[in-house]
Design a protein around this motif. Structure first.
Motif, mmCIF file in Angstrom:
data_model
loop_
_atom_site.group_PDB
_atom_site.id
_atom_site.type_symbol
_atom_site.label_atom_id
_atom_site.label_comp_id
_atom_site.label_asym_id
_atom_site.label_seq_id
_atom_site.Cartn_x
_atom_site.Cartn_y
_atom_site.Cartn_z
ATOM 1 N N HIS A 49 0.834 -1.201 0.000
ATOM 2 C CA HIS A 49 0.000 0.000 0.000
ATOM 3 C C HIS A 49 0.873 1.257 0.000
ATOM 4 C CE1 HIS A 49 -2.583 3.164 1.742
ATOM 5 N NE2 HIS A 49 -3.510 2.578 1.003
ATOM 6 N N LYS A 50 1.932 1.233 0.775
ATOM 7 C CA LYS A 50 2.839 2.388 0.824
ATOM 8 C C LYS A 50 3.476 2.628 -0.543
ATOM 9 C CE LYS A 50 6.915 4.192 3.124
ATOM 10 N NZ LYS A 50 7.984 3.949 4.074
ATOM 11 N N GLN A 51 3.863 1.554 -1.227
ATOM 12 C CA GLN A 51 4.453 1.707 -2.555
ATOM 13 C C GLN A 51 3.452 2.289 -3.542
ATOM 14 O OE1 GLN A 51 5.920 -2.246 -3.373
ATOM 15 N NE2 GLN A 51 8.021 -1.645 -2.883
ATOM 16 N N ARG A 52 2.198 1.859 -3.457
ATOM 17 C CA ARG A 52 1.169 2.380 -4.362
ATOM 18 C C ARG A 52 0.856 3.846 -4.081
ATOM 19 N NH1 ARG A 52 -2.745 -2.644 -3.635
ATOM 20 N NH2 ARG A 52 -1.648 -4.127 -4.941
ATOM 21 N N MET A 53 0.950 4.227 -2.814
ATOM 22 C CA MET A 53 0.580 5.580 -2.411
ATOM 23 C C MET A 53 1.784 6.521 -2.302
ATOM 24 S SD MET A 53 -2.622 5.234 -2.288
ATOM 25 C CE MET A 53 -3.112 6.789 -1.610
ATOM 26 N N VAL A 106 1.380 10.199 -3.315
ATOM 27 C CA VAL A 106 0.580 11.019 -2.397
ATOM 28 C C VAL A 106 1.429 11.444 -1.209
ATOM 29 C CG1 VAL A 106 -1.426 11.028 -0.865
ATOM 30 C CG2 VAL A 106 -1.558 9.904 -3.093
ATOM 31 N N HIS A 107 2.215 10.530 -0.673
ATOM 32 C CA HIS A 107 3.042 10.839 0.496
ATOM 33 C C HIS A 107 4.130 11.860 0.172
ATOM 34 C CE1 HIS A 107 1.116 8.077 3.140
ATOM 35 N NE2 HIS A 107 1.391 7.011 2.400
ATOM 36 N N LYS A 108 4.626 11.852 -1.055
ATOM 37 C CA LYS A 108 5.678 12.811 -1.421
ATOM 38 C C LYS A 108 5.146 14.235 -1.399
ATOM 39 C CE LYS A 108 8.559 9.802 -4.204
ATOM 40 N NZ LYS A 108 9.008 9.426 -5.543
ATOM 41 N N THR A 109 3.897 14.430 -1.764
ATOM 42 C CA THR A 109 3.341 15.784 -1.799
ATOM 43 C C THR A 109 2.810 16.232 -0.444
ATOM 44 O OG1 THR A 109 1.180 14.931 -2.485
ATOM 45 C CG2 THR A 109 2.711 15.584 -4.232
ATOM 46 N N CYS A 110 2.499 15.293 0.432
ATOM 47 C CA CYS A 110 1.881 15.669 1.709
ATOM 48 C C CYS A 110 2.885 16.204 2.723
ATOM 49 C CB CYS A 110 1.137 14.473 2.329
ATOM 50 S SG CYS A 110 -0.409 14.113 1.504
ATOM 51 N N SER A 111 3.819 15.386 3.147
ATOM 52 C CA SER A 111 4.755 15.827 4.178
ATOM 53 C C SER A 111 5.995 14.956 4.172
ATOM 54 C CB SER A 111 4.088 15.787 5.554
ATOM 55 O OG SER A 111 3.972 14.473 6.007
ATOM 56 N N SER A 112 6.962 15.397 4.975
ATOM 57 C CA SER A 112 8.220 14.649 5.038
ATOM 58 C C SER A 112 8.256 13.676 6.219
ATOM 59 C CB SER A 112 9.390 15.628 5.134
ATOM 60 O OG SER A 112 9.249 16.404 6.305
ATOM 61 N N ARG A 113 7.250 13.722 7.078
ATOM 62 C CA ARG A 113 7.263 12.817 8.231
ATOM 63 C C ARG A 113 6.932 11.384 7.796
ATOM 64 N NH1 ARG A 113 2.111 12.681 11.725
ATOM 65 N NH2 ARG A 113 0.542 12.759 10.134
ATOM 66 N N SER A 114 7.142 10.445 8.695
ATOM 67 C CA SER A 114 6.950 9.041 8.332
ATOM 68 C C SER A 114 5.480 8.768 8.017
ATOM 69 C CB SER A 114 7.442 8.123 9.448
ATOM 70 O OG SER A 114 6.644 8.272 10.597
ATOM 71 N N SER A 115 5.254 7.853 7.093
ATOM 72 C CA SER A 115 3.897 7.553 6.637
ATOM 73 C C SER A 115 3.135 6.741 7.679
ATOM 74 C CB SER A 115 3.964 6.778 5.322
ATOM 75 O OG SER A 115 4.512 5.493 5.556
ATOM 76 N N SER A 116 1.821 6.731 7.516
ATOM 77 C CA SER A 116 0.962 5.939 8.403
ATOM 78 C C SER A 116 1.314 4.460 8.306
ATOM 79 C CB SER A 116 -0.508 6.131 8.034
ATOM 80 O OG SER A 116 -0.867 7.481 8.151
ATOM 81 N N GLU A 117 1.637 4.009 7.088
ATOM 82 C CA GLU A 117 1.998 2.609 6.885
ATOM 83 C C GLU A 117 3.267 2.250 7.657
ATOM 84 O OE1 GLU A 117 -0.143 4.047 3.201
ATOM 85 O OE2 GLU A 117 1.527 4.776 4.371
ATOM 86 N N SER A 118 4.239 3.154 7.643
ATOM 87 C CA SER A 118 5.488 2.894 8.376
ATOM 88 C C SER A 118 5.240 2.839 9.876
ATOM 89 C CB SER A 118 6.518 3.984 8.074
ATOM 90 O OG SER A 118 6.884 3.954 6.728
ATOM 91 N N ARG A 119 4.424 3.757 10.371
ATOM 92 C CA ARG A 119 4.119 3.759 11.811
ATOM 93 C C ARG A 119 3.346 2.497 12.200
ATOM 94 N NH1 ARG A 119 2.945 9.029 10.483
ATOM 95 N NH2 ARG A 119 0.701 8.715 10.748
#
Length: 138
Positions: A36-40, A43-56
């Motif tokens: 899911h993180k790879q597919r999204m 979206v994560h690149k444009t949102c923020s630099s903090r760790s993604s929900s998937e990583s957490r």
């Protein structure tokens, strides 16, 4: 000798199957989150630099699974000692009981420490000595 090993194997087989299923399901969840993180990623690149929900979520899953397996293995070792020792002393029995209760006691604190909103809510409750407004309205 042989009967003892057979009985230990038969008694521990259901536990081993359940721990194996838990490990398999945890690995499966981590793989789903990774896909899911790879597919999204766009979206994560444009949102923020903090760790993604998937990583957490992945880190939380791995933390809980490793904590459970560690405490469970330690508890099994103590249970084997209790079964083998003819007259176990009180310290060994007490330690086995404490180790058996460690995961149910520790896991909520692990979850709260991973969730910043829950941490803030608990700190507010502790600091004020009363239930936060969010909890009263539930």
């Amino acid at each position: 000798g042989f009967l003892f090993l057979l009985s230990v194997s038969l008694l521990s087989f259901p536990d081993a199957v359940c721990v194996g299923l838990m490990l398999w399901s945890s690995i499966f969840m981590v793989l789903i989150l990774h896909r899911h993180k790879q597919r999204m990623q766009h979206v994560h690149k444009t949102c923020s630099s903090r760790s993604s929900s998937e990583s957490r979520a992945t880190k939380t899953i791995l933390l809980l699974v490793s904590t459970f397996v560690s405490f469970y293995s330690l508890s099994c070792i103590f249970q084997i000692f209790l079964a083998v020792v003819y007259h176990p002393n009180r310290f060994l029995v007490s330690t086995a009981a404490v180790v058996a209760g460690c995961f149910p006691v520790v896991s909520p604190f692990l979850l709260v420490s991973r969730d910043t909103n829950a941490s803030r809510l608990c700190l507010t409750w502790i600091r004020n000595g009363k239930t936060p407004d969010i909890m009263r309205n539930m």
